[in-house]
Design an enzyme around this catalytic site. Structure first.
Site, PDB file in Angstrom:
ATOM      1  N   TYR A   8       0.812  -1.215   0.060  1.00  0.00           N
ATOM      2  CA  TYR A   8       0.020  -0.110  -0.161  1.00  0.00           C
ATOM      3  C   TYR A   8       0.785   1.317  -0.025  1.00  0.00           C
ATOM      4  O   TYR A   8       2.192   1.123   0.053  1.00  0.00           O
ATOM      5  CB  TYR A   8      -1.049   0.010   1.294  1.00  0.00           C
ATOM      6  CG  TYR A   8      -2.001   0.911   1.113  1.00  0.00           C
ATOM      7  CD1 TYR A   8      -2.990   0.913   0.110  1.00  0.00           C
ATOM      8  CD2 TYR A   8      -2.144   1.855   2.286  1.00  0.00           C
ATOM      9  CE1 TYR A   8      -4.126   1.777   0.113  1.00  0.00           C
ATOM     10  CE2 TYR A   8      -3.390   2.716   2.192  1.00  0.00           C
ATOM     11  CZ  TYR A   8      -4.233   2.960   1.315  1.00  0.00           C
ATOM     12  OH  TYR A   8      -5.229   3.564   1.059  1.00  0.00           O
ATOM     13  N   ARG A  14      -6.564   2.364   3.421  1.00  0.00           N
ATOM     14  CA  ARG A  14      -7.550   1.250   3.258  1.00  0.00           C
ATOM     15  C   ARG A  14      -6.637  -0.107   3.675  1.00  0.00           C
ATOM     16  O   ARG A  14      -6.975  -1.157   3.535  1.00  0.00           O
ATOM     17  CB  ARG A  14      -7.895   1.141   1.800  1.00  0.00           C
ATOM     18  CG  ARG A  14      -8.981   2.038   1.523  1.00  0.00           C
ATOM     19  CD  ARG A  14      -9.668   1.969   0.304  1.00  0.00           C
ATOM     20  NE  ARG A  14     -10.776   1.105   0.425  1.00  0.00           N
ATOM     21  CZ  ARG A  14     -11.768   1.123   1.052  1.00  0.00           C
ATOM     22  NH1 ARG A  14     -12.195   2.369   1.221  1.00  0.00           N
ATOM     23  NH2 ARG A  14     -12.588   0.002   0.798  1.00  0.00           N
ATOM     24  N   TRP A 104     -11.730  11.624  -1.442  1.00  0.00           N
ATOM     25  CA  TRP A 104     -10.473  11.492  -1.117  1.00  0.00           C
ATOM     26  C   TRP A 104      -9.260  11.890  -2.030  1.00  0.00           C
ATOM     27  O   TRP A 104      -8.173  12.436  -1.578  1.00  0.00           O
ATOM     28  CB  TRP A 104      -9.941  10.150  -0.690  1.00  0.00           C
ATOM     29  CG  TRP A 104     -10.740   9.493   0.538  1.00  0.00           C
ATOM     30  CD1 TRP A 104     -12.005   8.604   0.324  1.00  0.00           C
ATOM     31  CD2 TRP A 104     -11.034   9.857   1.671  1.00  0.00           C
ATOM     32  NE1 TRP A 104     -12.569   8.206   1.691  1.00  0.00           N
ATOM     33  CE2 TRP A 104     -11.918   8.972   2.387  1.00  0.00           C
ATOM     34  CE3 TRP A 104      -9.872  10.547   2.554  1.00  0.00           C
ATOM     35  CZ2 TRP A 104     -12.225   9.309   3.826  1.00  0.00           C
ATOM     36  CZ3 TRP A 104     -10.286  10.635   3.985  1.00  0.00           C
ATOM     37  CH2 TRP A 104     -11.225  10.164   4.571  1.00  0.00           C
TER      38      TRP A 104
HETATM   39  N1  GSH Z   1     -12.222  -0.669  -3.295  1.00  0.00           N
HETATM   40  C1  GSH Z   1     -10.794  -0.736  -3.332  1.00  0.00           C
HETATM   41  C2  GSH Z   1     -10.232  -1.384  -2.036  1.00  0.00           C
HETATM   42  O1  GSH Z   1     -11.114  -1.101  -1.105  1.00  0.00           O
HETATM   43  O2  GSH Z   1      -9.251  -1.923  -1.986  1.00  0.00           O
HETATM   44  C3  GSH Z   1     -10.131   0.487  -3.682  1.00  0.00           C
HETATM   45  C4  GSH Z   1      -8.839   0.456  -3.994  1.00  0.00           C
HETATM   46  C5  GSH Z   1      -8.397   1.729  -4.159  1.00  0.00           C
HETATM   47  O3  GSH Z   1      -9.157   2.755  -4.898  1.00  0.00           O
HETATM   48  N2  GSH Z   1      -7.011   2.290  -3.877  1.00  0.00           N
HETATM   49  C6  GSH Z   1      -6.634   3.270  -4.184  1.00  0.00           C
HETATM   50  C7  GSH Z   1      -5.667   3.282  -5.396  1.00  0.00           C
HETATM   51  O4  GSH Z   1      -4.997   2.442  -5.663  1.00  0.00           O
HETATM   52  C8  GSH Z   1      -5.637   3.981  -2.969  1.00  0.00           C
HETATM   53  S1  GSH Z   1      -6.854   3.947  -1.517  1.00  0.00           S
HETATM   54  N3  GSH Z   1      -5.166   4.404  -6.038  1.00  0.00           N
HETATM   55  C9  GSH Z   1      -4.448   4.517  -7.118  1.00  0.00           C
HETATM   56  C10 GSH Z   1      -5.113   4.549  -8.458  1.00  0.00           C
HETATM   57  O5  GSH Z   1      -6.261   4.166  -8.740  1.00  0.00           O
HETATM   58  O6  GSH Z   1      -4.197   4.736  -9.318  1.00  0.00           O
END
Ligand code: GSH
Length: 199
Positions: A8, A14, A104
């Site tokens: 992460y 998360r 966010w």
């Molecule tokens: N529903 C997914 C979970 O709970 O794992 C959401 C995952 C998610 O949106 N992760 C974000 C991410 O990977 C970070 S909180 N963001 C980078 C991107 O989308 O490029």
């Protein structure tokens, strides 16, 4: 024991619910935190291109709540009966539905602040009232012992209270639940030693 690697950003976000579950169970894992600057290079290598992901002996599990539910089951924190498990899942999903209202990733700080203020002022009270009613005078949200639903409340409310410190002042039972979670020795130790991050 399997080899666990949790990937992460350097945030609670998360992944923190899974870090709580690792801390509580005492299972060893690699807490792999990637730099935001490195994400574009890493993203294409991740199935479904989102994090967190958990590797279990090389098998990659995505979706934070699927990861956490798996860890909760492995650690006896998913609920003691099928009905308790369903209730714990439902509470986690209810809190998560609320957390997902927030923009966010919004870059415009004015837009972000306005949306956060609106949600915290106008939408949070209903969730807090319902959670407080559900908890009642019990020690834990579901059943007679701690579950991952209690952990999720603590993790998410920590972020919410950082945004609005008086958010839950009218709900001492929900604040006391936070205290109970944070007083669990393994959780207290994790909170003490985890990297200090804004979210
Ligand atoms: N529903 C997914 C979970 O709970 O794992 C959401 C995952 C998610 O949106 N992760 C974000 C991410 O990977 C970070 S909180 N963001 C980078 C991107 O989308 O490029």
């Amino acid at each position: 024991m399997p080899h666990y690697k949790l990937t992460y950003f350097n945030l609670r976000g998360r992944a923190e619910i899974s870090r709580y579950l690792f801390a509580y169970s005492g299972k060893k894992y690699e807490d792999h935190r990637i730099e935001v600057a490195d994400w574009p290079k890493i993203k294409p290598t991740i199935p479904f291109h989102k994090i967190p992901v958990l590797e279990v002996d090389g098998v990659i599990i995505h979706q934070s709540l699927a990861i956490a539910r798996y860890l909760a089951r492995e650690s006896g924190l998913a609920g003691q009966t099928p009905v308790e498990q369903a209730l714990a899942d439902a509470i986690v999903d209810t809190i998560d539905d609320f957390m997902m209202l927030f923009p966010w990733a919004e870059k415009n700080q004015d837009v972000r602040k306005q949306a956060f203020d609106d949600i915290l002022t106008n939408k949070a009270p209903e969730l807090l009232k319902d959670l407080d009613t559900f908890l009642g005078d019990n020690n834990w949200l579901v059943g007679k012992s701690v579950t991952w639903a209690d952990f999720y409340w603590d993790v998410c409310s920590t972020t919410l209270l950082a945004c609005k410190p008086d958010l839950a002042d009218s709900y001492p039972r929900l604040l006391a639940l936070r205290d109970r979670v944070q007083a669990l020795p393994a959780i207290a130790a994790w909170i003490q030693k985890r990297p200090k991050t804004i979210m």
